[in-house]
Design an enzyme around this catalytic site. Structure first.
Site, PDB file in Angstrom:
ATOM      1  N   TYR A  83       0.753  -1.206  -0.146  1.00 37.94           N
ATOM      2  CA  TYR A  83       0.043  -0.175  -0.131  1.00 37.94           C
ATOM      3  C   TYR A  83       0.823   1.167  -0.007  1.00 37.94           C
ATOM      4  O   TYR A  83       0.521   2.302  -0.637  1.00 37.94           O
ATOM      5  CB  TYR A  83      -0.804  -0.216   1.105  1.00 37.94           C
ATOM      6  CG  TYR A  83      -2.478   0.643   0.955  1.00 37.94           C
ATOM      7  CD1 TYR A  83      -3.056   0.321  -0.166  1.00 37.94           C
ATOM      8  CD2 TYR A  83      -2.802   1.436   1.996  1.00 37.94           C
ATOM      9  CE1 TYR A  83      -4.355   0.985  -0.368  1.00 37.94           C
ATOM     10  CE2 TYR A  83      -4.081   2.242   1.735  1.00 37.94           C
ATOM     11  CZ  TYR A  83      -4.460   2.042   0.628  1.00 37.94           C
ATOM     12  OH  TYR A  83      -5.753   2.658   0.412  1.00 37.94           O
ATOM     13  N   LYS A 124      -3.854   8.044   3.091  1.00 37.84           N
ATOM     14  CA  LYS A 124      -5.027   7.850   3.988  1.00 37.84           C
ATOM     15  C   LYS A 124      -4.737   8.198   5.324  1.00 37.84           C
ATOM     16  O   LYS A 124      -5.942   8.755   5.905  1.00 37.84           O
ATOM     17  CB  LYS A 124      -5.303   6.296   3.972  1.00 37.84           C
ATOM     18  CG  LYS A 124      -5.700   5.868   2.591  1.00 37.84           C
ATOM     19  CD  LYS A 124      -6.761   6.099   2.256  1.00 37.84           C
ATOM     20  CE  LYS A 124      -7.585   5.519   0.828  1.00 37.84           C
ATOM     21  NZ  LYS A 124      -8.670   6.050   0.287  1.00 37.84           N
TER      22      LYS A 124
END
Length: 255
Positions: free
Chosen positions: A154, A161
């Site tokens: 990620y 995020k």
């Protein structure tokens, strides 16, 4: 009465029927809302085609969240279809391939900056653009993926995020006096358009179901959409700055 009777909801990020945002738009309409979608560029044709597959065909207005011109024109564009917004859904995220898939240490600032602008700063930009049409009791709901830990592959999207989650808290602080709620839904892995763009995403989704006390189906976006719609409704009148986890319970379990 349905959850969203009489409410108008702006939904970003509808690209395919696999998009979480599509399921949010569908469920919002089923719960009585008028829905307006956003898109831009070559994606706009896709969004307009998918809009026909909703229970009621939704209008699509142009919005590139990195375009100051589009943001400035948003209220006017939405105003052609509705006189107010009771809810806004932020389902926008992007990071160049160069900062995903195990390339965290190789990430260079221009590509990292793109990820942060599109995936985090855009929440603030969207809120400010939509604010003229929002009123007391309105809600802004965004989608995140648990940023409290480092996930495989990620990489800089995880950092983005984390920035998104912090941005939501500051927006909750500054929009609260206007009666506007700001919350996020942290979904477990769903095989959405965004997930497919992350190389090696199967290393995150793999094994999620056995670790989830409630179980987890990566092909089912409906639980996430239901949480978003609930937060858009007036059933959470005093909740803001919150992150609601819809992940089968994985976030609460130790390894």
């Amino acid at each position: 009465m349905a959850f969203l009777d009489g409410r108008t909801i702006l939904v970003t990020g509808v690209l395919t029927e696999g998009s979480i945002a599509f399921h949010v738009a569908r469920l919002a309409q089923e719960q009585g809302a008028q829905v307006v979608l956003t898109s831009f560029g070559r994606q706009q044709r896709l969004t307009e085609a998918i809009a026909r597959r909703l229970p009621d065909r939704a209008p699509v207005v142009r919005l590139d969240v990195t375009s100051t011109a589009d943001l400035a024109a948003l209220a006017g564009a939405v105003g052609e279809h509705a006189d107010r917004l009771d809810g806004v859904v932020h389902s926008v995220g992007f990071a160049p391939q160069s900062v995903l898939g195990g390339h965290f240490l190789d990430g260079e600032w221009p590509d990292v900056a793109t990820a942060l602008e599109v995936s985090a700063y855009s929440l603030k930009a969207l809120a400010v653009a939509a604010r003229p049409l929002m009123q007391r009791g309105s809600a802004l709901v965004g989608l995140t993926f648990d940023a409290t830990v480092a996930w495989p592959v990620y990489d800089w999207m995880g950092v983005a995020k984390a920035a998104l989650e912090s941005t939501a808290r500051y927006l909750a602080r500054d929009l609260g006096p206007d009666g506007i709620r700001v919350n996020l839904v942290a979904a477990g892995p769903v095989r959405s358009t965004a997930a497919k763009a992350i190389p090696g995403f199967e290393s995150i989704e793999g094994g999620w179901d056995p670790r989830a006390p409630l179980g987890w189906d990566v092909r089912d976006a409906d639980p996430t959409a239901r949480a978003v719609v609930a937060l858009l409704s007036d059933w959470f009148p005093a909740t803001t700055g919150e992150i609601v986890h819809v992940d089968g319970g994985v976030h609460a379990m130790g390894l």
